[in-house]
Write a protein that holds these residues in place. Structure first.
Motif, short mmCIF file in Angstrom:
data_model
loop_
_atom_site.label_atom_id
_atom_site.label_comp_id
_atom_site.label_asym_id
_atom_site.label_seq_id
_atom_site.Cartn_x
_atom_site.Cartn_y
_atom_site.Cartn_z
N THR A 1 66.78 76.09 63.11
CA THR A 1 66.88 74.67 63.46
C THR A 1 65.57 74.14 64.03
O THR A 1 65.45 72.93 64.25
N ASP A 2 64.60 75.02 64.26
CA ASP A 2 63.31 74.62 64.82
C ASP A 2 62.22 75.50 64.22
O ASP A 2 61.87 76.54 64.78
N LEU A 3 61.70 75.09 63.07
CA LEU A 3 60.73 75.90 62.33
C LEU A 3 59.31 75.52 62.73
O LEU A 3 58.45 75.22 61.90
N GLY A 4 59.06 75.56 64.04
CA GLY A 4 57.78 75.12 64.57
C GLY A 4 56.60 75.96 64.12
O GLY A 4 55.45 75.50 64.20
N SER A 5 56.84 77.18 63.66
CA SER A 5 55.73 78.02 63.20
C SER A 5 55.23 77.63 61.81
O SER A 5 54.25 78.19 61.32
N PHE A 6 55.91 76.67 61.18
CA PHE A 6 55.50 76.19 59.86
C PHE A 6 55.02 74.74 59.97
O PHE A 6 55.71 73.89 60.55
N ALA A 7 53.88 74.46 59.41
CA ALA A 7 53.33 73.10 59.42
C ALA A 7 54.07 72.21 58.44
O ALA A 7 54.78 72.68 57.55
N ASP A 8 53.90 70.91 58.59
CA ASP A 8 54.49 69.96 57.67
C ASP A 8 53.99 70.23 56.25
O ASP A 8 52.79 70.52 56.03
N ALA A 9 54.89 70.13 55.28
CA ALA A 9 54.56 70.27 53.85
C ALA A 9 53.71 71.50 53.57
O ALA A 9 52.71 71.43 52.84
N SER A 10 54.11 72.64 54.15
CA SER A 10 53.29 73.85 54.04
C SER A 10 53.89 74.94 53.17
O SER A 10 53.22 75.94 52.89
N VAL A 11 55.14 74.78 52.72
CA VAL A 11 55.77 75.82 51.90
C VAL A 11 56.21 75.25 50.56
O VAL A 11 56.54 74.07 50.44
N ASP A 12 56.23 76.13 49.56
CA ASP A 12 56.55 75.69 48.20
C ASP A 12 58.04 75.68 47.91
O ASP A 12 58.49 74.94 47.04
N ALA A 13 58.80 76.51 48.61
CA ALA A 13 60.24 76.57 48.35
C ALA A 13 60.95 77.14 49.58
O ALA A 13 60.37 77.90 50.36
#
Length: 291
Positions: free
Chosen positions: A126-138
């Motif tokens: 519910t809090d994916l703070g370790s991932f930046a905005d628009a940083s993953v493909d799927a």
């Protein structure tokens, strides 16, 4: 042919005015060693969940492509993730889970399979703070969202997916749908009780009771409107899947590998995957890799 009990369940769910209560599972994080062990064993490719894992694997493969970074939310012991990663060695996978015992099993499984394209992070979906905005493909997630205690947390999870996903990213997120009647829940929970550990049957029953209602999913997926479509298993909404349009082109080698896995299933597993394919097709979702 569908059996009489299944047909009766379909009729009941269509016409029933009952609304069985949603009862959250005993714990948000699965840390009990016995429960973890039963869950892990039942989810191995040779066990009762094999046809379900193969079905989800094919659908995930359809929305990812070589070179992607793919995040698996609430990856658990990585049974599903390892299966997908093995078939897609040129894709990077990141599994996220709150349970350290689950992640220990996940790391052990990946190491035993010598998979070099998988890593894990301890984290809250519910809090994916370790991932930046628009940083993953799927983003993928299989049969895990019902562990969330509240509808608000379900909404937060989908909002986080919308945030970290690239504009052209792929999505396959599937979970149980909450059935109307308690009797229907009992049917699904105990139909294979003689083939699986008692703890797994109990966990399955608790999972079905903790499932979110279809209207909860419709509300929660709104941040991903236009990027993926919400599907259900036809008239009997025992599963709900958010899936984007296919992103992979022709993949004859991958399709052949999936066909071999399907062909090697025991007969009763073949019937189960055929049922899943049929039920989702009734709800409008298909997978070219399973044709």
């Amino acid at each position: 042919m569908p059996n009489a009990q299944l047909l009766g369940t379909v009729v009941r769910e269509i016409f029933s005015r009952e609304k069985s209560p949603r009862l959250t599972e005993p714990d948000l994080v699965m840390d009990d060693p016995d429960n973890v062990a039963a869950y892990v064993e039942a989810g191995r490719e040779h066990a009762v969940m094999a046809p379900v894992y193969l079905f989800h694997c094919a659908n995930i493969c359809e929305v990812i492509r070589p070179g992607d970074t793919v995040v698996d939310l609430a990856c658990g012991p990585a049974n599903q993730l390892a299966m997908v990663a093995r078939l897609n060695p040129d894709i990077r996978f990141i599994g996220v889970d709150l349970s350290e015992p689950m992640l220990e099993n996940a790391r052990a499984l990946v190491a035993s399979m010598q998979l070099k394209n998988v890593e894990f992070r301890h984290g809250d979906i519910t809090d994916l703070g370790s991932f930046a905005d628009a940083s993953v493909d799927a983003v993928m997630s299989t049969m895990a969202l019902h562990h969330l205690p509240t509808v608000n947390m379900l909404c937060q999870t989908y909002a986080e997916v919308a945030r970290i996903l690239k504009p052209d990213g792929g999505v396959y997120m599937v979970d149980f749908g909450h059935l109307k009647a308690e009797r229907s829940i009992n049917y699904f929970a105990y139909q294979y009780a003689d083939r699986q550990p008692a703890l797994f049957t109990e966990d399955y029953y608790n999972s079905l009771r903790a499932a979110f209602y279809p209207e909860d999913f419709r509300q929660a997926v709104k941040p991903l409107a236009g990027r993926a479509r919400l599907y259900s298993t036809g008239l009997l909404k025992f599963m709900m899947a958010l899936k984007s349009a296919p992103r992979r082109g022709e993949a004859p080698e991958l399709k052949a590998q999936l066909a071999t896995l399907k062909r090697n299933l025991p007969e009763w597993h073949k019937a189960d995957i055929a049922d899943l394919i049929r039920h989702f097709r009734m709800g409008g979702m298909s997978c070219s890799l399973l044709d």
